[in-house]
Design an enzyme around this catalytic site. Structure first.
Site, PDB file in Angstrom:
ATOM      1  CB  SER A 129      -3.915  86.970  -8.004  1.00 21.25           C
ATOM      2  OG  SER A 129      -4.833  85.912  -8.215  1.00 21.25           O
ATOM      3  CE  LYS A 144      -4.937  84.060 -11.402  1.00 16.48           C
ATOM      4  NZ  LYS A 144      -5.740  84.262 -10.184  1.00 16.48           N
ATOM      5  CB  SER A 171      -7.934  86.414  -7.620  1.00 14.17           C
ATOM      6  OG  SER A 171      -7.031  86.487  -6.558  1.00 14.17           O
TER       7      SER A 171
END
Lengths: 95, 455
Positions: free
Chosen positions: B131, B56, B156
């Site tokens: 996210s 990420k 997330s």
């Protein structure tokens, strides 16, 4: 401060000054409306009485101390900055 | 990985293929902000030798752009690796790219970014969740050995896992070092894993977990080899179904699928029963008040001098910082900065921030009480099927926030969770969330693996 759950334009100006943001009048209206809606819904927390101490963390966290000894890093702290001079960051004037 | 170590598969070829395929996937679904063009197989023949790992974009990777999905960090090249990245590199993993996300993690659908917006491989008109949407996207689309390192603050990892039909493991707060993570909410951020097999998630967690002197909030509890929980028996395992997580706001078809899985777990030896976590409805407001308060403090450091977006220096301190921040932050980041600044202001702090922290204590107490009786809880992961981008556009910020209704409580309480894919609804992926007590990730692996091999 009669109504805690409302952000008006005057308060919005104060918040933006603290947060270092410039908003257009249109943006101020948009955020004030949206955040007032959010706060209206969040009023819900008035409905629960909690006598617990505030949980700043979810798990027990203790202060961690170390000796104040300088250590060398193998990376260049100024490497990502274009604002530097003589091994220092160069910033804007204070006033 | 074993094949690469034993020489039957060339690690160099596998990484080359992973990068080439990632580029093709990028054209269709945009899971990446940056693809690592220079990726090559490691020389370390560790447990992850030859494995392609995506990371990420809010986790620092040495020499590879790290933006956290924000324009204000565009161009930032970290000169160091986050601790979790150092650990996986030491086991022979190769970073193939940095995955797309909502700016700083501020969102549930990965649309709150001015950079890349990932599309769902099940239906490109729909979100991958957020996210960590890019992580879910590439995990679902990759047909090569791959695991994603992601991060969760309020859900997330669970959201993208549910929406892409992958497995998402969110560890206990403090289980994995946050050193090198671009902070959103320091008291809730947790680095975790998305994969396609429970084994891969367990192995990855075994490697990235552990105390780190560089993160004072990382736990000193000894870490474990979580793969030892694979192939365990569920006889005597007690599972609770909190009724608040199957309420009216949750798509009935998803609730039914999860209840059906409880029946499956019972047939495998577990004992399931309905129970209650009455403070659950207060999780969303208290979570958001804590999250935005911490976020607005964290985002104060972005001033355009040391890294990321930098302008020609004009005006004084305030004028320069304001110019950079106004240009660099996106709409949702500004919204959360404003709300967080407000919630922390003198005169408001007790009403919002401290009240939210007290509610968090109540929620933790409720979970702890439940885990005296149950080894784990199961719930739906998300209340809806992955929505279309065209529908997301019409949601108000408040409606967006309430999409996290099933994930915020365990996240703010620091409880570990795993999201497992269950039967699709309307041909779209949905997930089941398993929640365990703090530092009991073993219970998650045990139940999830038995479920995986039996479902």
């Amino acid at each position: 401060m009669a109504d805690y759950w409302k952000i008006d334009k005057k308060l919005m100006d104060r918040i933006c000054a603290v947060a270092r943001l410039t908003l257009t009048e249109k943006e101020k209206d948009m955020y004030a409306k949206q955040l007032s809606d959010v706060l209206e819904a969040f009023k819900q927390i008035d409905g629960i009485e909690s006598k617990e101490s505030p949980a700043f963390h979810s798990v027990t966290v203790e202060n961690v101390w170390r000796e104040d000894v300088a250590k060398k890093t193998d990376w260049e702290p100024l490497g990502n900055s274009k604002h530097k001079e003589n091994g220092y960051f160069k910033g804007p004037r204070i006033v | 990985m074993r094949g690469a170590r034993e020489g039957s598969i060339s690690a160099a070829d596998s990484i080359k293929e992973a990068v080439a395929k990632s580029k093709e996937i990028q054209k269709k679904y945009s899971p990446f902000i940056t693809i690592n063009e220079k990726a090559e197989a490691s020389r370390t023949k560790g447990r992850l030798y030859g494995l392609a790992v995506s990371v990420k974009d809010n986790i620092c990777t040495k020499g590879l752009q790290t933006t956290a999905g924000s324009k204000i960090l565009e161009g930032y090249i970290p000169p160091f690796d986050a601790t979790c990245i150092e650990k996986i590199k030491n086991e022979g993993a190769t970073i193939i790219g940095k995955t797309a996300q909502d700016e700083f993690g501020f969102g549930t659908f990965s649309v709150n970014t001015q950079l890349s917006i990932p599309k769902n491989p099940s239906d490109a008109e729909r979100t991958c969740g957020g996210s960590s949407g890019g992580a879910g996207c590439i995990t679902a689309a990759a047909d090569f050995p791959h695991v994603a390192i992601a991060e969760s603050t309020g859900g997330s990892i669970t959201a993208p896992a549910a929406f892409t039909g992958t497995i998402g493991l969110t560890p206990t707060y403090g289980r994995v070092s946050r050193y090198g993570l671009v902070d959103y909410s320091n008291s809730m951020d947790k680095i975790g894993v998305l994969g396609n097999r429970v084994h891969d998630c367990a192995l990855m967690l075994s490697i990235i977990a552990g105390h780190d002197p560089l993160d004072s909030t990382s736990s000193e509890l000894p870490t474990e080899d979580f793969t030892k929980y694979l192939n365990a028996d569920l006889k005597g395992v007690k599972i609770g179904l909190p009724k608040e997580y199957f309420s009216e706001g949750v798509d009935k078809r998803i609730s039914k699928n999860v209840r059906d899985k409880a029946a499956l777990l019972e047939s495998l030896g577990a004992k399931c029963e309905e129970m209650s976590l009455p403070s659950t409805p207060y999780a969303i407001p208290s979570y958001y008040l804590i999250a935005v308060s911490e976020a607005s403090t964290n985002l104060a450091k972005y001033c355009g001098l040391r890294y990321g977006l930098q302008k020609d220096i004009t005006g004084n301190f305030d004028e320069y910082f304001t110019k950079v921040r106004t240009e660099g932050f996106g709409e949702e980041a500004k919204r959360r900065i404003i709300l967080g600044t407000f919630a922390r202001m003198a005169g408001f702090r007790d009403k919002y921030y401290f009240k939210a922290l007290r509610i968090r204590a109540t929620i933790i107490k409720e979970f702890k009480q439940a885990f005296k009786k149950y080894d784990a809880l199961i719930t739906p992961s998300m209340p809806v099927v992955p929505p279309k981008f065209s529908d997301i556009k019409n949601l108000t910020p408040l409606q967006n926030y309430y999409m996290d209704i099933l994930t915020t409580a365990p996240n703010m309480a620091g409880m570990p969770t795993i999201s497992m894919p269950v039967e699709k609804v309307d041909g779209l992926p949905v997930g089941m969330q398993i929640i365990a007590d703090q530092f009991k990730e073993g219970n998650l692996i045990k139940i999830a693996h038995k479920f995986e091999v039996s479902a």
